[in-house]
Design an enzyme around this catalytic site. Structure first.
Site, PDB file in Angstrom:
ATOM      1  N   ASN A 108       0.826  -1.210   0.000  1.00  0.00           N
ATOM      2  CA  ASN A 108       0.000   0.000   0.000  1.00  0.00           C
ATOM      3  C   ASN A 108       0.859   1.259   0.000  1.00  0.00           C
ATOM      4  OD1 ASN A 108      -2.052  -1.847   0.246  1.00  0.00           O
ATOM      5  ND2 ASN A 108      -2.355  -1.526   2.438  1.00  0.00           N
ATOM      6  N   HIS A 125       5.921  -0.358  -2.701  1.00  0.00           N
ATOM      7  CA  HIS A 125       5.483   0.414  -3.868  1.00  0.00           C
ATOM      8  C   HIS A 125       5.497   1.911  -3.623  1.00  0.00           C
ATOM      9  CE1 HIS A 125       3.204  -3.497  -5.035  1.00  0.00           C
ATOM     10  NE2 HIS A 125       4.485  -3.547  -5.364  1.00  0.00           N
ATOM     11  N   CYS A 133      11.987  13.866  -7.804  1.00  0.00           N
ATOM     12  CA  CYS A 133      12.376  14.715  -8.938  1.00  0.00           C
ATOM     13  C   CYS A 133      12.814  13.880 -10.136  1.00  0.00           C
ATOM     14  CB  CYS A 133      13.534  15.626  -8.510  1.00  0.00           C
ATOM     15  SG  CYS A 133      14.135  16.656  -9.862  1.00  0.00           S
ATOM     16  N   THR A 195      -4.677  -9.059   0.630  1.00  0.00           N
ATOM     17  CA  THR A 195      -4.139  -8.943  -0.720  1.00  0.00           C
ATOM     18  C   THR A 195      -4.645 -10.076  -1.597  1.00  0.00           C
ATOM     19  OG1 THR A 195      -2.131  -8.724  -2.073  1.00  0.00           O
ATOM     20  CG2 THR A 195      -1.980 -10.169  -0.160  1.00  0.00           C
ATOM     21  N   SER A 196      -4.944  -9.727  -2.843  1.00  0.00           N
ATOM     22  CA  SER A 196      -5.418 -10.754  -3.785  1.00  0.00           C
ATOM     23  C   SER A 196      -4.230 -11.540  -4.347  1.00  0.00           C
ATOM     24  CB  SER A 196      -6.183 -10.087  -4.935  1.00  0.00           C
ATOM     25  OG  SER A 196      -5.315  -9.145  -5.566  1.00  0.00           O
ATOM     26  N   ALA A 238      -9.749  -7.990   8.422  1.00  0.00           N
ATOM     27  CA  ALA A 238      -8.545  -7.750   9.226  1.00  0.00           C
ATOM     28  C   ALA A 238      -8.872  -6.975  10.498  1.00  0.00           C
ATOM     29  CB  ALA A 238      -7.535  -6.968   8.385  1.00  0.00           C
TER      30      ALA A 238
HETATM   31  C1  BV8 Z   1       7.769  -5.278 -12.084  1.00  0.00           C
HETATM   32  C2  BV8 Z   1       1.368   1.434  -6.555  1.00  0.00           C
HETATM   33  C3  BV8 Z   1       9.786  -5.822 -13.026  1.00  0.00           C
HETATM   34  C4  BV8 Z   1       0.573   2.219  -7.555  1.00  0.00           C
HETATM   35  C5  BV8 Z   1       1.179  -0.849  -7.367  1.00  0.00           C
HETATM   36  C6  BV8 Z   1       2.362  -6.631 -18.119  1.00  0.00           C
HETATM   37  C7  BV8 Z   1       2.825  -5.337 -18.277  1.00  0.00           C
HETATM   38  C8  BV8 Z   1       3.570  -4.703 -17.277  1.00  0.00           C
HETATM   39  C9  BV8 Z   1       3.867  -5.392 -16.111  1.00  0.00           C
HETATM   40  C10 BV8 Z   1       3.387  -6.677 -15.976  1.00  0.00           C
HETATM   41  C11 BV8 Z   1       2.631  -7.294 -16.953  1.00  0.00           C
HETATM   42  N1  BV8 Z   1       2.325  -8.555 -16.509  1.00  0.00           N
HETATM   43  C12 BV8 Z   1       2.841  -8.732 -15.266  1.00  0.00           C
HETATM   44  C13 BV8 Z   1       3.504  -7.619 -14.953  1.00  0.00           C
HETATM   45  C14 BV8 Z   1       4.211  -7.385 -13.731  1.00  0.00           C
HETATM   46  C15 BV8 Z   1       3.314  -6.485 -12.874  1.00  0.00           C
HETATM   47  C16 BV8 Z   1       2.173  -7.315 -12.328  1.00  0.00           C
HETATM   48  O1  BV8 Z   1       2.373  -8.101 -11.428  1.00  0.00           O
HETATM   49  N2  BV8 Z   1       0.985  -7.121 -12.912  1.00  0.00           N
HETATM   50  C17 BV8 Z   1      -0.171  -7.873 -12.434  1.00  0.00           C
HETATM   51  C18 BV8 Z   1      -1.415  -6.982 -12.528  1.00  0.00           C
HETATM   52  C19 BV8 Z   1      -0.302  -9.119 -13.288  1.00  0.00           C
HETATM   53  N3  BV8 Z   1       4.170  -6.027 -11.832  1.00  0.00           N
HETATM   54  C20 BV8 Z   1       4.857  -4.893 -12.018  1.00  0.00           C
HETATM   55  O2  BV8 Z   1       4.785  -4.172 -12.982  1.00  0.00           O
HETATM   56  C21 BV8 Z   1       5.830  -4.589 -10.885  1.00  0.00           C
HETATM   57  N4  BV8 Z   1       7.121  -4.336 -11.416  1.00  0.00           N
HETATM   58  O3  BV8 Z   1       7.302  -6.337 -12.381  1.00  0.00           O
HETATM   59  O4  BV8 Z   1       9.004  -4.872 -12.386  1.00  0.00           O
HETATM   60  C22 BV8 Z   1      10.062  -5.287 -14.371  1.00  0.00           C
HETATM   61  C23 BV8 Z   1       9.895  -3.941 -14.644  1.00  0.00           C
HETATM   62  C24 BV8 Z   1      10.201  -3.482 -15.900  1.00  0.00           C
HETATM   63  C25 BV8 Z   1      10.634  -4.376 -16.846  1.00  0.00           C
HETATM   64  C26 BV8 Z   1      10.762  -5.729 -16.539  1.00  0.00           C
HETATM   65  C27 BV8 Z   1      10.477  -6.184 -15.311  1.00  0.00           C
HETATM   66  C28 BV8 Z   1       5.381  -3.345 -10.153  1.00  0.00           C
HETATM   67  C29 BV8 Z   1       4.089  -3.619  -9.466  1.00  0.00           C
HETATM   68  C30 BV8 Z   1       3.747  -2.436  -8.582  1.00  0.00           C
HETATM   69  C31 BV8 Z   1       2.600  -1.669  -9.190  1.00  0.00           C
HETATM   70  N5  BV8 Z   1       2.142  -0.654  -8.217  1.00  0.00           N
HETATM   71  N6  BV8 Z   1       0.825   0.075  -6.463  1.00  0.00           N
HETATM   72  C32 BV8 Z   1      -0.834   2.476  -7.084  1.00  0.00           C
HETATM   73  O5  BV8 Z   1      -1.132   2.229  -5.884  1.00  0.00           O
HETATM   74  O6  BV8 Z   1      -1.625   2.947  -7.921  1.00  0.00           O
HETATM   75  S1  BV8 Z   1       0.416  -2.343  -7.355  1.00  0.00           S
HETATM   76  C33 BV8 Z   1      -1.079  -2.168  -6.579  1.00  0.00           C
HETATM   77  O7  BV8 Z   1      -1.902  -3.234  -7.005  1.00  0.00           O
HETATM   78  C34 BV8 Z   1      -0.976  -2.365  -5.086  1.00  0.00           C
HETATM   79  O8  BV8 Z   1       0.171  -1.777  -4.559  1.00  0.00           O
HETATM   80  C35 BV8 Z   1      -1.015  -3.841  -4.913  1.00  0.00           C
HETATM   81  O9  BV8 Z   1       0.257  -4.401  -5.051  1.00  0.00           O
HETATM   82  C36 BV8 Z   1      -1.843  -4.233  -6.084  1.00  0.00           C
HETATM   83  C37 BV8 Z   1      -3.281  -4.403  -5.634  1.00  0.00           C
HETATM   84  O10 BV8 Z   1      -3.335  -5.608  -5.066  1.00  0.00           O
HETATM   85  P1  BV8 Z   1      -3.931  -5.754  -3.593  1.00  0.00           P
HETATM   86  O11 BV8 Z   1      -3.215  -4.850  -2.651  1.00  0.00           O
HETATM   87  O12 BV8 Z   1      -3.899  -7.189  -3.333  1.00  0.00           O
HETATM   88  O13 BV8 Z   1      -5.427  -5.217  -3.684  1.00  0.00           O
HETATM   89  P2  BV8 Z   1      -6.683  -5.967  -4.339  1.00  0.00           P
HETATM   90  O14 BV8 Z   1      -7.772  -4.967  -4.462  1.00  0.00           O
HETATM   91  O15 BV8 Z   1      -6.232  -6.715  -5.548  1.00  0.00           O
HETATM   92  O16 BV8 Z   1      -7.088  -7.062  -3.248  1.00  0.00           O
HETATM   93  C38 BV8 Z   1      -7.650  -6.650  -2.018  1.00  0.00           C
HETATM   94  C39 BV8 Z   1      -7.817  -7.916  -1.189  1.00  0.00           C
HETATM   95  O17 BV8 Z   1      -8.250  -7.531   0.111  1.00  0.00           O
HETATM   96  C40 BV8 Z   1      -8.860  -8.866  -1.751  1.00  0.00           C
HETATM   97  O18 BV8 Z   1      -8.357 -10.182  -1.719  1.00  0.00           O
HETATM   98  C41 BV8 Z   1     -10.041  -8.714  -0.779  1.00  0.00           C
HETATM   99  O19 BV8 Z   1     -10.757  -9.932  -0.613  1.00  0.00           O
HETATM  100  C42 BV8 Z   1      -9.315  -8.359   0.501  1.00  0.00           C
HETATM  101  N7  BV8 Z   1     -10.107  -7.598   1.476  1.00  0.00           N
HETATM  102  C43 BV8 Z   1     -11.148  -6.758   1.231  1.00  0.00           C
HETATM  103  N8  BV8 Z   1     -11.592  -6.242   2.417  1.00  0.00           N
HETATM  104  C44 BV8 Z   1     -10.801  -6.768   3.403  1.00  0.00           C
HETATM  105  C45 BV8 Z   1      -9.859  -7.628   2.808  1.00  0.00           C
HETATM  106  N9  BV8 Z   1      -8.941  -8.304   3.525  1.00  0.00           N
HETATM  107  C46 BV8 Z   1      -8.958  -8.138   4.870  1.00  0.00           C
HETATM  108  N10 BV8 Z   1      -9.818  -7.331   5.522  1.00  0.00           N
HETATM  109  C47 BV8 Z   1     -10.759  -6.635   4.822  1.00  0.00           C
HETATM  110  N11 BV8 Z   1     -11.641  -5.841   5.475  1.00  0.00           N
HETATM  111 ZN    ZN Z   2      15.494  17.990  -8.587  1.00  0.00          ZN
END
Ligand code: BV8
Ligand code: ZN
Length: 250
Positions: A108, A125, A133, A195-196, A238
């Site tokens: 987060n 992240h 910058c 996290t999903s 949570a």
């Molecule tokens: C990388 C900041 C290496 C920004 C985030 C195609 C093109 C480009 C990239 C990729 C691609 N295919 C795969 C990739 C890699 C990509 C990736 O994994 N994509 C996924 C979608 C397939 N990863 C990256 O790009 C990473 N970098 O790989 O670099 C690289 C780089 C360049 C060249 C070569 C290699 C960077 C990833 C970071 C992205 N930034 N955040 C912003 O916030 O906008 S990611 C962002 O999404 C979050 O930070 C988090 O990581 C993710 C969201 O997931 P969750 O946090 O799990 O949230 P979600 O809603 O999915 O789930 C919530 C869960 O909570 C659910 O399960 C729900 O049931 C549960 N819940 C609900 N209520 C509750 C609860 N649990 C408990 N209590 C409750 N009350």
């Molecule tokens: Zn600067």
């Protein structure tokens, strides 16, 4: 094993653990009113102005339309102005005070773990309240919301700055993933909370922990992509489940 409350067996595992590492995602902030990315389950990903999160928070859009990326983050910052740490964030800060070796790794960017008092925090992240910058890479707090200037200008060299956040398609900042891996590999107990587990490399950490011998406990109201490999699935919110681990010492 699937549980819906903290049983004595689980409590004993927790009390006996010397090294606890935790990975959190957007779900831990849901009870603070912060939208999650997938809204739980496989419902449509979050969209804004007709674009998906994966497009809005992407290196590609940053390169072509940085103003729009800032507007997107400023929209999310506006929602965060009202958000407070919930019982889940506060419980984790309490766990840290009671555990001899505690590391919290979060995906987060909402700063709520720090606001709850967590000290040993790895923000994989980045942080939505920090800017970086584009020329000299210095970082600075950018808390004016809505933004006075889009893009904000570097306090040092005056150049345009970007959110200090890791976008899709970008590398994590130097060294932080290695520190997260090391904390996952040394844990006796590894919690995966809210996290999903679909975004990499963060989603690899529970596997690292498991392979190194940790017991892995998932806390989530729903099953996820890694539920098959965890030792315990604690089904629920949570904010309701994490405080149950804290027994007031008699
Ligand atoms: C990388 C900041 C290496 C920004 C985030 C195609 C093109 C480009 C990239 C990729 C691609 N295919 C795969 C990739 C890699 C990509 C990736 O994994 N994509 C996924 C979608 C397939 N990863 C990256 O790009 C990473 N970098 O790989 O670099 C690289 C780089 C360049 C060249 C070569 C290699 C960077 C990833 C970071 C992205 N930034 N955040 C912003 O916030 O906008 S990611 C962002 O999404 C979050 O930070 C988090 O990581 C993710 C969201 O997931 P969750 O946090 O799990 O949230 P979600 O809603 O999915 O789930 C919530 C869960 O909570 C659910 O399960 C729900 O049931 C549960 N819940 C609900 N209520 C509750 C609860 N649990 C408990 N209590 C409750 N009350
Ligand atoms: Zn600067």
């Amino acid at each position: 094993m699937v549980l819906t409350e903290v049983t004595n067996e689980l409590q004993t595992m927790f009390d006996n653990a010397r090294r606890i590492s935790v990975l959190t995602g957007a779900g831990i902030s849901a009870e603070s009113g912060v939208p999650t990315f997938r809204g739980g389950g496989d419902r449509e990903m979050w969209t804004w102005r007709g674009k998906h999160v994966s497009e809005l928070s992407s290196a590609e859009l940053m390169a072509t339309n940085p103003q729009l990326v800032w507007e997107w983050f400023d929209y999310r910052r506006t929602m965060l102005l009202e958000a407070k740490p919930n019982a889940g964030h506060l419980a984790l800060a309490d766990w840290e005070r009671r555990c001899e070796d505690f590391t919290l790794i979060t995906q987060n960017i909402d700063d709520l773990h720090r606001a709850a008092g967590t000290l040993n925090l790895l923000e994989l992240h980045g942080n939505i309240w920090r800017a970086r910058c584009l020329r000299c890479s210095s970082t600075f707090e950018a808390r004016d919301c809505p933004l006075e200037q889009n893009p904000p200008l570097c306090l040092g060299c005056g150049n345009a700055a970007r959110p200090d956040v890791v976008l899709f398609g970008e590398m994590l900042s130097e060294g932080i993933y290695e520190r997260a891996e090391e904390a996952s590999a040394r844990a006796d107990l590894f919690f995966v909370i809210g996290t999903s587990a679909v975004v990499y490399p963060a989603a690899s950490l529970p596997i690292t922990a498991k392979q190194a011998g940790a017991k892995v406990i998932e806390v989530n109201p729903e099953a996820t992509d890694i539920s098959f490999m965890v030792d315990v699935t604690l089904l629920g919110k949570a904010g309701e489940l994490l405080p149950q681990f804290i027994k007031e010492r008699g």
